[in-house]
Write an enzyme that holds these catalytic residues in place. Structure first.
Site, short mmCIF file in Angstrom:
data_model
loop_
_atom_site.label_atom_id
_atom_site.label_comp_id
_atom_site.label_asym_id
_atom_site.label_seq_id
_atom_site.Cartn_x
_atom_site.Cartn_y
_atom_site.Cartn_z
N LYS A 181 37.03 37.31 43.88
CA LYS A 181 35.62 36.91 43.79
C LYS A 181 35.25 36.54 42.35
O LYS A 181 34.59 35.53 42.13
CB LYS A 181 34.68 38.08 44.15
N ARG B 235 26.69 46.12 47.55
CA ARG B 235 27.92 46.81 47.94
C ARG B 235 27.72 47.62 49.23
O ARG B 235 28.66 48.17 49.75
CB ARG B 235 28.32 47.83 46.89
N ARG C 175 47.01 43.92 37.94
CA ARG C 175 46.01 43.24 37.11
C ARG C 175 46.00 43.76 35.67
O ARG C 175 46.00 44.96 35.43
CB ARG C 175 44.65 43.47 37.76
N ARG D 30 42.55 48.20 33.64
CA ARG D 30 41.28 48.91 33.83
C ARG D 30 41.55 50.32 34.37
O ARG D 30 42.44 50.49 35.20
CB ARG D 30 40.42 48.15 34.86
N ARG E 265 38.96 52.79 46.25
CA ARG E 265 38.06 51.62 46.20
C ARG E 265 38.19 50.79 47.48
O ARG E 265 37.21 50.26 48.00
CB ARG E 265 38.37 50.75 44.97
P1 AMP Z 1 33.94 45.78 40.36
O1 AMP Z 1 34.26 45.27 39.00
O2 AMP Z 1 32.90 44.96 41.06
O3 AMP Z 1 35.16 46.02 41.20
O4 AMP Z 1 33.25 47.23 40.17
C1 AMP Z 1 33.95 48.30 39.56
C2 AMP Z 1 33.27 49.62 39.93
O5 AMP Z 1 31.91 49.60 39.48
C3 AMP Z 1 33.18 49.91 41.42
O6 AMP Z 1 34.36 50.51 41.92
C4 AMP Z 1 31.98 50.85 41.47
O7 AMP Z 1 32.33 52.16 41.03
C5 AMP Z 1 31.06 50.25 40.41
N1 AMP Z 1 30.15 49.23 40.99
C6 AMP Z 1 30.14 47.87 40.76
N2 AMP Z 1 29.17 47.27 41.45
C7 AMP Z 1 28.54 48.25 42.16
C8 AMP Z 1 27.45 48.26 43.08
N3 AMP Z 1 26.82 47.12 43.43
N4 AMP Z 1 27.08 49.45 43.60
C9 AMP Z 1 27.69 50.61 43.26
N5 AMP Z 1 28.74 50.67 42.42
C10 AMP Z 1 29.16 49.51 41.86
#
Ligand code: AMP
Length: 215
Positions: free
Chosen positions: A13, A88, A127, A160, A171
């Site tokens: 994405k 989410r 990654r 990360r 996740r």
């Molecule tokens: P991402 O980079 O989008 O994969 O987000 C990394 C982490 O940030 C996720 O595993 C969640 O812990 C937190 N996170 C990101 N976006 C959200 C969201 N919209 N709601 C809740 N937690 C989020």
């Protein structure tokens, strides 16, 4: 163009969002990036968020919604945006709809990037990101020329904290339980589009643009 990008962690994405930003000049808003910036800045919110993120769970809705409300008010959002990693869960999706109804600016589309579950693990565990310029690599599919070093700027690459195997499993579980139901949510609203996220980045992007009716 006001778009939500849906897809499991590792579906690509963020990569597609960046290509839309380059081509159409509208902002990409990633709640993951906003949260990581708060973590890096060492704010109270950042400290609270990091503990949850490292476990692979979702940060509380109240924190994420507060952050998004602030972001939505900024001027650059008027020309359109790509939401990446938000909403989410259904509660966030409903809150987003309410926010946008107040502004009289409903979403144009929700685009789902679909990748078979088996592929996601390698994409995520492999990654690596450049500490300095943010360039992404994958040790299995698109490694840097010298291991651990960025081809573009020579800085060190890092993994990360939430890309470690145990966290990734969590996740993906959280995605299936909380985020995947949004596909039906947006289908019900008649704005769902989907593309296959398997294949070359540019050919996927071609399909993304076609699905969104962009030239
Ligand atoms: P991402 O980079 O989008 O994969 O987000 C990394 C982490 O940030 C996720 O595993 C969640 O812990 C937190 N996170 C990101 N976006 C959200 C969201 N919209 N709601 C809740 N937690 C989020």
């Amino acid at each position: 163009m006001r778009i939500v990008l849906l897809g499991a962690p590792g579906a690509g994405k963020g990569t597609q969002a960046k290509k839309l930003v380059e081509k159409y000049g509208i902002p990409q808003v990633s709640t993951g990036d906003l949260l990581r910036a708060a973590v890096a800045a060492g704010t109270t919110l950042g400290k609270e968020a990091k503990a949850v993120m490292d476990k692979g769970e979702l940060v509380p809705d109240s924190i994420v919604l507060g952050m998004m409300e602030e972001r939505m008010k900024q001027d650059d959002m008027k020309k359109g945006y790509i939401l990446d990693g938000f909403p989410r869960n259904t509660k966030q999706a409903e809150a987003l709809d309410a926010m946008l109804a107040k502004l009289n600016m409903p979403l144009t589309a929700a685009l789902s990037v679909d990748v078979p579950f088996e592929d996601l693990m390698k994409r995520l565990t492999g990654r690596r990101t450049c500490k300095s310029c943010g360039q992404m690599y994958n040790v299995y599919f698109s490694p840097s020329k010298a291991e651990g070093t960025c081809d573009k700027c020579g800085a060190a690459l890092f993994q990360r904290d939430d890309d470690k195997e145990e966290t990734i499993k969590k996740r993906l579980e959280v995605y299936s339980a909380s985020t995947a139901p949004l596909i039906d949510y947006y289908k019900g609203k008649g704005i769902l589009k989907s593309v296959s996220g398997t294949g070359g980045i540019d050919s996927i992007f071609g399909e993304v643009c076609a699905q969104l009716g962009l030239k």
